[in-house]
Scaffold this active site. Structure first.
Site, mmCIF file in Angstrom:
data_model
loop_
_atom_site.group_PDB
_atom_site.id
_atom_site.type_symbol
_atom_site.label_atom_id
_atom_site.label_comp_id
_atom_site.label_asym_id
_atom_site.label_seq_id
_atom_site.Cartn_x
_atom_site.Cartn_y
_atom_site.Cartn_z
ATOM 1 C CE LYS A 35 6.511 3.018 0.423
ATOM 2 N NZ LYS A 35 5.759 1.840 -0.086
ATOM 3 C CB SER B 226 2.547 -0.992 -0.587
ATOM 4 O OG SER B 226 2.530 -1.803 0.555
ATOM 5 C CB SER C 237 3.998 0.699 2.823
ATOM 6 O OG SER C 237 4.518 0.313 1.568
#
Length: 454
Positions: free
Chosen positions: A81, A180, A156
């Site tokens: 990420k 997330s 996220s």
């Protein structure tokens, strides 16, 4: 080979590379080919690392040929990420102003996966500052849910989940401050685990300041994958000690045996604030799968989910992030210093009640969200809709405040959209969460990877 290598799971690939049935270069090339085919449709991977990945794969193959000691992820393609540091790469966290913030060293999750032999093929998208349950930002643009372009991929770690569901690598890194990892896994029909606070070390060398205490208590790093066993493999590799994180704890991965049958608290409508019928059916289906496998399942609510979620909300860019934040603040006033300190103290009360409850019921199974994956725009619509969203995500964020482990696992499709549940355990009992998630997966798994909807 019967199947393209990009379809293989991490456990399969690691074993095949170790035994020289396939090479890491072959696996990486297959995943890169899949990325080229589907990433333009979903915009999940924002930075392609093809050349360094192929070079690392060649080194991995040479180590195999020499008979060297190999790590558990040796030669396996993964994604990282874009909000944690990876040496030589920017850490923009979805923010235009941070696009040139370049890391000179690896964060602990990246370093641990590299030491385990993983090959990083790309970096995945995240909303600005990683604070939304939808993945879109002014720097990289919107990530699309492979199942439905009108539905959010979650946030996220939406880029990570969408990539996995579409066949871009079998294992992905994510992090979880308010769901997330678990919410994107839910939206995209994959598996993810939010580990116990202290299980996986975390630290971003590019960070200008330490995070506030509340964020330190609620944010964790963890893996996502298409299969539960891959999540377990990725978690154990990611959790190796790193002295840069003072929260890291040397907890065993396998806890003491629990009395059988393991009691499960099935919470269909936490705190009685409402649940969509499809979500209620998914939770009960997961409970039925566990019951058939010998678990003692009872419909009972854990302590004060609504109150725990409210404490999380009270502690807790681009135009959409500004709008989302404004709506959150309008929905409830931000606490002053005195109130903030009281909220931190109140966390101990909530956690004590939950730990006592988990002595009776070692597992809690309930909704990730009490609504199916949201239609895009849900978090920038109105104060009223934001209030509804916060209620729907109450069990999701409650786990973050408590610092407990929770695995999100799919339970099937409804109207073409994935649904799932989360399995919550006591501190450092990721083993129990994943064991139960694997039982649910065996009966309710989804046919991922898929060709994304265009």
């Amino acid at each position: 080979m019967e199947r393209e290598l990009w379809r293989w799971d991490a456990v399969e690939l690691a074993a095949a590379i170790r035994s020289r049935k396939v090479s890491s270069r072959e696996a990486v090339r297959s995943v890169l080919g899949r990325l080229d085919a589907v990433n333009p449709v979903i915009n999940a991977v924002t930075v392609l690392l093809a050349d360094p990945a192929l070079a690392a794969a060649d080194v991995a193959d040479a180590l195999v040929k020499r008979g060297e000691t190999l790590g558990p992820l040796h030669g396996v393609p993964v994604t990282i990420k874009e909000n944690i540091d990876q040496e030589g790469q920017a850490t923009p966290n979805g923010v235009v102003a941070f696009k040139d913030v370049t890391a000179t060293s690896d964060s602990p999750p990246v370093a641990n996966w590299k030491r385990a032999g993983a090959i990083i093929v790309g970096r995945t998208n995240t909303p600005a500052f990683s604070i939304r349950w939808h993945t879109d930002n002014a720097l990289r643009g919107r990530t699309f849910n492979p199942w439905s372009r009108e539905r959010t991929p979650g946030g996220s770690s939406g880029g990570a989940a969408a990539a996995l569901a579409s066949g871009i690598a079998p294992l992905a890194h994510g992090n979880d401050l308010g769901g997330s990892i678990r919410y994107p896994a839910y939206c995209c029909g994959v598996v993810g685990i939010r580990p116990t606070l202290g299980r996986v070390p975390a630290y971003n060398p590019t960070a200008a300041d330490e995070r506030p205490p509340g964020l330190q208590l609620m944010s964790v790093q963890g893996p996502l994958a298409r299969r539960v066993r891959d999540v377990q493999l990725g978690l154990r590799a990611m959790a190796a000690r790193d002295a840069r994180d003072p929260w890291w704890a040397p907890a065993p991965h396998d806890g003491p045996p629990s009395p059988r049958p393991i009691r499960v608290a099935l919470t269909v409508d936490p705190s009685g604030q409402g649940v969509h019928p499809d979500v209620a059916a998914a939770v009960r289906a997961a409970g039925a799968a566990l019951s058939e496998a010998g678990y003692a399942v009872e419909e009972v609510d854990p302590p004060d989910v609504a109150g725990v979620a409210e404490t999380w909300r009270a502690q807790h860019g681009d135009a959409d992030v500004v709008r989302c934040t404004e709506l959150l603040l309008e929905e409830g006033e931000a606490p002053g210093l005195g109130d903030y300190l009281k909220l931190l103290a109140q966390r101990s009360t909530h956690l004590r009640r939950w730990l006592l409850f988990l002595e009776q019921y070692p597992l809690v199974v309930g909704p990730v969200s009490t609504e199916p994956p949201f239609i895009v725009g849900f978090d920038v619509e109105s104060v009223e809709r934001t209030r509804e969203v916060m209620i729907a995500q109450r069990l999701l964020v409650a786990v973050n405040l408590l610092g407990l482990p929770a695995a999100s696992v799919p339970t099937g499709l409804r109207s073409g959209v994935p649904l799932g549940v989360q399995v919550i355990g006591s501190r450092y009992r990721e083993d129990l969460c994943l064991e139960a998630a694997e039982v649910i997966e065996a009966q309710r798994s989804l046919p991922t990877p898929i060709d994304p909807v265009r």
